[in-house]
Design a protein around this motif. Structure first.
Motif, PDB file in Angstrom:
ATOM      1  N   CYS B  36       5.193  -6.051   1.146  1.00  0.00           N
ATOM      2  CA  CYS B  36       5.689  -5.693   2.482  1.00  0.00           C
ATOM      3  C   CYS B  36       5.234  -6.651   3.580  1.00  0.00           C
ATOM      4  O   CYS B  36       5.799  -6.650   4.669  1.00  0.00           O
ATOM      5  CB  CYS B  36       5.253  -4.267   2.810  1.00  0.00           C
ATOM      6  N   GLY B 124      -1.355   0.874   7.202  1.00  0.00           N
ATOM      7  CA  GLY B 124      -1.107  -0.110   6.151  1.00  0.00           C
ATOM      8  C   GLY B 124       0.310   0.008   5.644  1.00  0.00           C
ATOM      9  O   GLY B 124       0.880   1.102   5.627  1.00  0.00           O
ATOM     10  N   THR B 125       0.876  -1.127   5.201  1.00  0.00           N
ATOM     11  CA  THR B 125       2.261  -1.101   4.713  1.00  0.00           C
ATOM     12  C   THR B 125       2.301  -0.687   3.256  1.00  0.00           C
ATOM     13  O   THR B 125       2.954  -1.320   2.427  1.00  0.00           O
ATOM     14  CB  THR B 125       2.913  -2.488   4.807  1.00  0.00           C
ATOM     15  N   ASP B 126       1.584   0.373   2.947  1.00  0.00           N
ATOM     16  CA  ASP B 126       1.565   0.882   1.582  1.00  0.00           C
ATOM     17  C   ASP B 126       1.220   2.348   1.678  1.00  0.00           C
ATOM     18  O   ASP B 126       0.306   2.733   2.409  1.00  0.00           O
ATOM     19  CB  ASP B 126       0.527   0.135   0.756  1.00  0.00           C
ATOM     20  N   SER B 127       1.953   3.166   0.917  1.00  0.00           N
ATOM     21  CA  SER B 127       1.785   4.609   1.075  1.00  0.00           C
ATOM     22  C   SER B 127       0.389   5.085   0.679  1.00  0.00           C
ATOM     23  O   SER B 127      -0.078   6.105   1.163  1.00  0.00           O
ATOM     24  CB  SER B 127       2.843   5.350   0.265  1.00  0.00           C
ATOM     25  N   THR B 140      -2.987   5.851   7.267  1.00  0.00           N
ATOM     26  CA  THR B 140      -1.685   6.271   6.748  1.00  0.00           C
ATOM     27  C   THR B 140      -0.774   5.072   6.523  1.00  0.00           C
ATOM     28  O   THR B 140      -0.985   3.997   7.075  1.00  0.00           O
ATOM     29  CB  THR B 140      -1.033   7.312   7.690  1.00  0.00           C
ATOM     30  N   GLY B 141       0.247   5.298   5.689  1.00  0.00           N
ATOM     31  CA  GLY B 141       1.181   4.241   5.341  1.00  0.00           C
ATOM     32  C   GLY B 141       2.331   4.150   6.324  1.00  0.00           C
ATOM     33  O   GLY B 141       2.761   5.151   6.890  1.00  0.00           O
ATOM     34  N   ILE B 142       2.812   2.929   6.535  1.00  0.00           N
ATOM     35  CA  ILE B 142       3.942   2.685   7.436  1.00  0.00           C
ATOM     36  C   ILE B 142       4.860   1.645   6.794  1.00  0.00           C
ATOM     37  O   ILE B 142       4.511   1.045   5.788  1.00  0.00           O
ATOM     38  CB  ILE B 142       3.480   2.164   8.821  1.00  0.00           C
ATOM     39  N   GLY B 143       5.993   1.399   7.428  1.00  0.00           N
ATOM     40  CA  GLY B 143       6.946   0.405   6.933  1.00  0.00           C
ATOM     41  C   GLY B 143       6.750  -0.955   7.585  1.00  0.00           C
ATOM     42  O   GLY B 143       5.839  -1.156   8.392  1.00  0.00           O
ATOM     43  N   ASN B 144       7.649  -1.868   7.231  1.00  0.00           N
ATOM     44  CA  ASN B 144       7.537  -3.250   7.713  1.00  0.00           C
ATOM     45  C   ASN B 144       7.773  -3.354   9.219  1.00  0.00           C
ATOM     46  O   ASN B 144       7.101  -4.129   9.904  1.00  0.00           O
ATOM     47  CB  ASN B 144       8.568  -4.134   7.015  1.00  0.00           C
ATOM     48  N   ASP B 146       7.313  -1.046  11.595  1.00  0.00           N
ATOM     49  CA  ASP B 146       6.150  -0.544  12.321  1.00  0.00           C
ATOM     50  C   ASP B 146       4.986  -1.534  12.245  1.00  0.00           C
ATOM     51  O   ASP B 146       4.259  -1.739  13.219  1.00  0.00           O
ATOM     52  CB  ASP B 146       5.713   0.812  11.745  1.00  0.00           C
TER      53      ASP B 146
END
Lengths: 184, 433
Positions: B36, B124-127, B140-144, B146
């Protein structure tokens, strides 16, 4: 009045991001047109064949030789988009031509990614519609009134208003929203 | 307020938040990796300009870990993108592939490197970024998109979650591992049972665990849909963090008047070794219910089950036994791999125990936990039935969608590798009353 019109692709509960875009395909560039199109080809390719396109199943979301799907609206069961945080998931659906998903609920990272990236609109329905609507049915979403029109039965179903995030959806994503509000 | 509400209030510059509030928080650490990171960097450059600088180069941590030991040209191109970005931005915390700096699985490397600090905000870009909640951090995880937004601004909006509390009363039996606790919880509440919520783990059963056990609990909150997992920090936390960083931190705790969405109490003595059957982490069964199920492969690794304590547990059972099925051992990080060669059980290193039992020994990375390119170590390329210490068993998660994956603790995976069928670890552990 703004409308989203298209054919439904119907799926079950708990469709996770590995089914939406299997991890082996995450290597393609999201910018280069000659690579990006593969996200459309492989979107939903991880869904087991028997439940791909309900109620009958066995319907590929994207035909094996195509890069875009014949379907524009996904109707799914609960917890759509669970699993990994890969933004490639809503992105792949967008590349395949999906404009909106309708489900009773979403995994939160998928929901955020869909909205903040401006890829598609994740609508929540009040009752599961994946037992009522069939793959291939014509649908129309009125985005002003938050209403779904199912043409085959001529029934209307209310969708949950987007609430807080409507402004981000309206702007087209978090960057457009932030610029509009002079955040940077 | 709960611990989660307090961290978010402080990061938003407010004295109070309540669940449901949307707040803009200042980010303490942003984590990304090779899958990501490149698209996030692409969005960052598109939105902020080709020559834009990240908001704070000491707060961005890049740990490649997913597709490392592969010939896939696109996967290797992703590493090149990270490398040149780290160089042009002069990032001090980039852990490059093929160098002594290489770490492996980011969620295990983050604590090793001292980036999981109580009271802070980590995205972080990982769940599985939620793992760091074990340290009393909001993670918590987020997308690219964000992540790109944070790279440019150092801020992100977040909805304050309600907290579900899970209490384990009494000492955890010696044949039960943290993995059994979290599989039990996910089975009880379902894969969307904690959607949008924080999950807090407490009770003396949890508070007596070391940091690695607590990390196994918080790691899998995403498998119940949770936004973050959290364990209130204590001396165990502080000792672990202080041994690894001089960076100051300011822990927060639940207030006595904190309000919870729900409270569930478990009696630790009643817990059973658990599995999640194919194809969902909430498809629970006790090992007793499924014992004897035929297997073709065992896998020990990942951010969930590839820490040194996971291998110590597996080695305790495997030592001196022959294995009936192909068994893959993948240390999460290079540090875990180093420890495999140092830590001993009954006079033999863990590495020797696994190798002499015939295990396939892998390099530190995510490897087959998420399938990946077809040449990935341990990937399920055919119709395998695998028992695994990893975190997800969705269709096709570890490779072929014709494969089946059972999730279990390192004890249960090790015992099952010996027998070739799902096996209760109590058969191989010293009898306890």
């Amino acid at each position: 009045m703004k409308k989203i019109v298209g054919k439904a692709f119907v799926l079950g509960d708990d469709i996770d991001t590995d089914q939406i875009i299997p991890a082996e395909h995450l290597v393609y560039s999201l910018d280069k047109p000659e690579e990006k199109k593969f996200y459309g080809r492989f979107a939903l390719s991880g869904v087991p064949d028997s439940v791909s396109g309900l109620p009958e199943g066995g319907i590929p979301f994207t035909q094996p030789d195509k890069f875009e799907s014949d379907f524009q609206i996904i109707v799914a069961g609960k917890n759509f988009g669970c699993g990994s945080s890969r933004e490639h998931a809503p992105f792949a659906l967008q590349v395949a031509g999906i404009k909106a998903v309708i489900a009773p609920g979403y995994a939160r990272i998928f929901y955020r990614n869909a909205i903040d990236g401006g890829f598609l609109i994740p609508y929540e329905c009040f009752e599961s519609l994946n037992g009522t609507i069939k793959t291939g049915d014509e649908l129309e979403i009125d985005t002003d009134l938050d209403l779904l029109h199912h043409k085959a039965s001529d029934k209307q179903y209310p969708l949950r208003p987007l609430g807080d995030v409507a402004d981000i959806v309206e702007a087209g994503g978090i960057f457009e929203y932030a610029r509009k509000n002079k955040m940077f | 307020m709960t611990l989660t509400e307090k961290i978010l209030a402080r990061a938003a510059g407010k004295t109070k938040t309540i669940p449901g509030d949307n707040v803009w928080v200042d980010v303490d650490v942003l984590l990304t990796h090779d899958v990501c990171g490149p698209p996030a960097i692409g969005i960052f450059k598109r939105e902020f300009g080709e020559n834009a600088a990240v908001w704070d180069r000491k707060k961005l941590v890049i740990i490649p870990d997913h597709y490392i030991f592969t010939k896939d040209v696109y996967a290797n191109r992703n590493i090149d993108i990270l490398r040149s970005f780290a160089s042009e931005q002069q990032l001090p915390y980039y852990y490059d592939v093929g160098t002594e700096n290489y770490k492996g699985v980011c969620h295990v490397a983050m604590p090793e490197l001292g980036f999981t600090r109580p009271g802070e905000v980590l995205f972080g870009t990982d769940s599985h970024t939620c793992t760091a909640g074990a340290f009393g951090q909001f993670a918590t995880g987020i997308g690219n998109t964000d992540a790109a937004f944070i790279m440019g601004t150092g801020k992100l909006w977040v909805k304050v979650p309600e907290t579900m509390k899970f209490i384990f009363e009494g000492e955890i039996p010696p044949y039960i591992m943290a993995k059994d606790l979290i599989l039990q919880i996910i089975g009880d509440i379902g894969v969307d049972g904690a959607t949008y919520r924080a999950m807090e783990f407490t009770g003396d059963g949890v508070m007596r665990m070391d940091m690695e056990g607590r990390m196994t609990l918080t790691n899998m909150v995403i498998e119940a849909g949770g936004k973050n997992g959290v364990v209130e920090p204590d001396e165990t936390t502080f000792n672990y963090v202080r041994e690894r960083t001089n960076h100051p931190f300011d822990p927060v705790y639940n207030s006595p008047d904190a309000k919870y969405h729900s409270v569930r109490v478990y009696k630790s003595s009643e817990l059973e070794p658990m599995v999640a059957k194919p194809h969902s982490p909430d498809n629970k069964a006790t090992v007793t219910e499924v014992k004897g199920t035929k297997l073709t492969r065992a896998y020990i690794g990942s951010c969930t089950g590839g820490k040194i304590s996971d291998f110590e547990a597996a080695a305790k059972i495997i030592k001196g036994n022959e294995l009936k099925i192909d068994t893959y051992v993948v240390p999460a990080t290079t540090e875990v791999k180093r420890q495999l060669r140092e830590v001993t059980f009954e006079g033999q290193t863990l590495w020797d125990i696994f190798e002499s039992a015939g295990c396939h020994m892998g390099e530190a990375s995510c490897a087959a936990c998420l399938g990946g390119p077809s040449d990935t170590f341990g990937r399920l390329n055919h119709e395998e039935i695998c028992i695994s210490t990893t975190n997800r068993n969705f269709p096709g998660r570890m490779g072929s969608k014709k494969s089946q994956v059972y999730l279990a603790s390192p004890y249960t995976v090790a015992a099952s590798a010996i027998a070739g069928v799902i096996t209760d670890p109590r058969e191989y552990l010293p009898v306890t009353v």
